[in-house]
Write an enzyme that holds these catalytic residues in place. Sequence first.
Site, PDB file in Angstrom:
ATOM      1  CB  CYS A 236       3.035  -8.119   3.080  1.00 11.47           C
ATOM      2  SG  CYS A 236       2.832  -9.894   3.187  1.00 11.47           S
TER       3      CYS A 236
ATOM      4  CD  GLN B 148       3.537 -12.890   8.161  1.00 11.16           C
ATOM      5  OE1 GLN B 148       4.696 -13.018   8.535  1.00 11.16           O
ATOM      6  NE2 GLN B 148       3.199 -13.072   6.902  1.00 11.16           N
TER       7      GLN B 148
ATOM      8  N   GLY C  68      -2.884 -12.636   3.494  1.00  4.32           N
ATOM      9  CA  GLY C  68      -1.505 -12.693   3.021  1.00  4.32           C
ATOM     10  C   GLY C  68      -1.206 -13.955   2.237  1.00  4.32           C
TER      11      GLY C  68
ATOM     12  CE  LYS D  99       9.197 -15.051   0.381  1.00  5.44           C
ATOM     13  NZ  LYS D  99       7.768 -15.266   0.146  1.00  5.44           N
TER      14      LYS D  99
ATOM     15  CG  HIS E  67       0.854  -9.166   7.714  1.00  6.77           C
ATOM     16  ND1 HIS E  67      -0.249  -9.960   7.595  1.00  6.77           N
ATOM     17  CD2 HIS E  67       1.636  -9.442   6.623  1.00  6.77           C
ATOM     18  CE1 HIS E  67      -0.163 -10.683   6.481  1.00  6.77           C
ATOM     19  NE2 HIS E  67       0.971 -10.391   5.877  1.00  6.77           N
TER      20      HIS E  67
END
Length: 367
Positions: free
Chosen positions: A158, A186, A190, A215, A253
């Site tokens: 995300c 964030q 999440g 990621k 985010h």
Amino acid sequence: MSEKIKVGVLGATGMVGQRYIKLLEDHPWFEVSYVAASPRSAGKLYKDAVANRWLIGAEIPSGVQNLTVQDANDAKLAIGKCKFVFSALEMGKDEIKALEAAYAAEGIPVVSNASANRWTEDVPMLIPEINFSHLDVIAEQKKHHGWDKGFIAVKPNCSLQTYMMPLHALIQAGYPVKRMIVTTLQATSGAGYPGVASFDMIDNIVPYIGGEEEKTEKECLKILGTVKDGKIENAGLPLVSSTCTRVPVVDGHTACVSLEFDLPEDKKPSLEEIEKIWTSYKSVPQELDLPSAPAKPIVVRHEDNRPQPRRDRETEKGMACVVGRLRKCPVFDVKFVALSHNTKRGAAMGGILNAELLKAKGFFDNL
Ligand code: NAP
């Protein structure tokens, strides 16, 4: 009007699963007919399974309240109950990988939010505006596994979705990017529910999210990659360095991005050119007029103090990337702040957009 396609939600009781249930309530193409979660919830009516943890500020859709939650670990239970599933499971990576494959093997396509299959070579990791062409690997995936109707398509992490469209817009316009520094702020949602302890979140910032920086640094290369011989070949650039933090925001985010173009000085775009590229950015979801596609995928704000999660996360129904504070960077070339809704664009509604693209391209025909 043709009948809606019956869909299942795996992990329907969780943070992202609940978003799916709510967002699909009046969907023009899809209708939730099957809900599944852990053995803890299996056997309960959906309304009872989420009784003390329904997190969406509206009623549970009436069509789902009385569905009995099934055990998501048994793919056979879904046969005949739904045509494809959204996967919003939170389990070990190997377990999710095996489970998603089990559904695909039973002829049930899986549109997943989980990270387990993001690095599988023949599984597309889709942001429909950017890499719709990666759908081409699905034929190879099916052939490789001997799957007749089933397949797996996934969404990226995300946090990336706050800035991938602005980045792609620039690259596509002929301004390749060499290096990027990204710092994310964030939202707590999440981390799922109950997520991070309130004692850690209130009056605080946590400067670490397990696995997130890896990621953020790697997934963009697959998203920007190209299809070759039935597999996705990753892009070589940009090189990304990220710091991911958890902040006391419920949804949305934010990312602070500095980037350097892979171009000689006189070929780099001006701030005005960049803004023009962003405001005119449109792609296949807009051309196909997919139900969840934002009319404007990138929305540029000019106020000094925007974007802000509380004020901007619902832009374009939570599907836009809102960009602001575009300015020169004294170290790299330009910097900006970007924001997107993590459980909408970054999770459930992004998954629904993936499914809409798959349907529009014929991947759900003859299920
Ligand atoms: P969550 O709130 O913790 O929900 C997890 C779901 O998985 C629940 O429905 C839970 O069922 C089910 N589950 C847990 N253990 C299971 C098991 N052993 N067998 C079957 N089902 C099991 O997590 P989330 O935030 O919704 O995240 C779901 C997925 O989306 C994760 O893979 C996450 O990485 C990804 N994702 C999340 C976000 C976000 O913003 N939150 C964004 C993008 C991607 P019970 O309720 O019965 O325990």
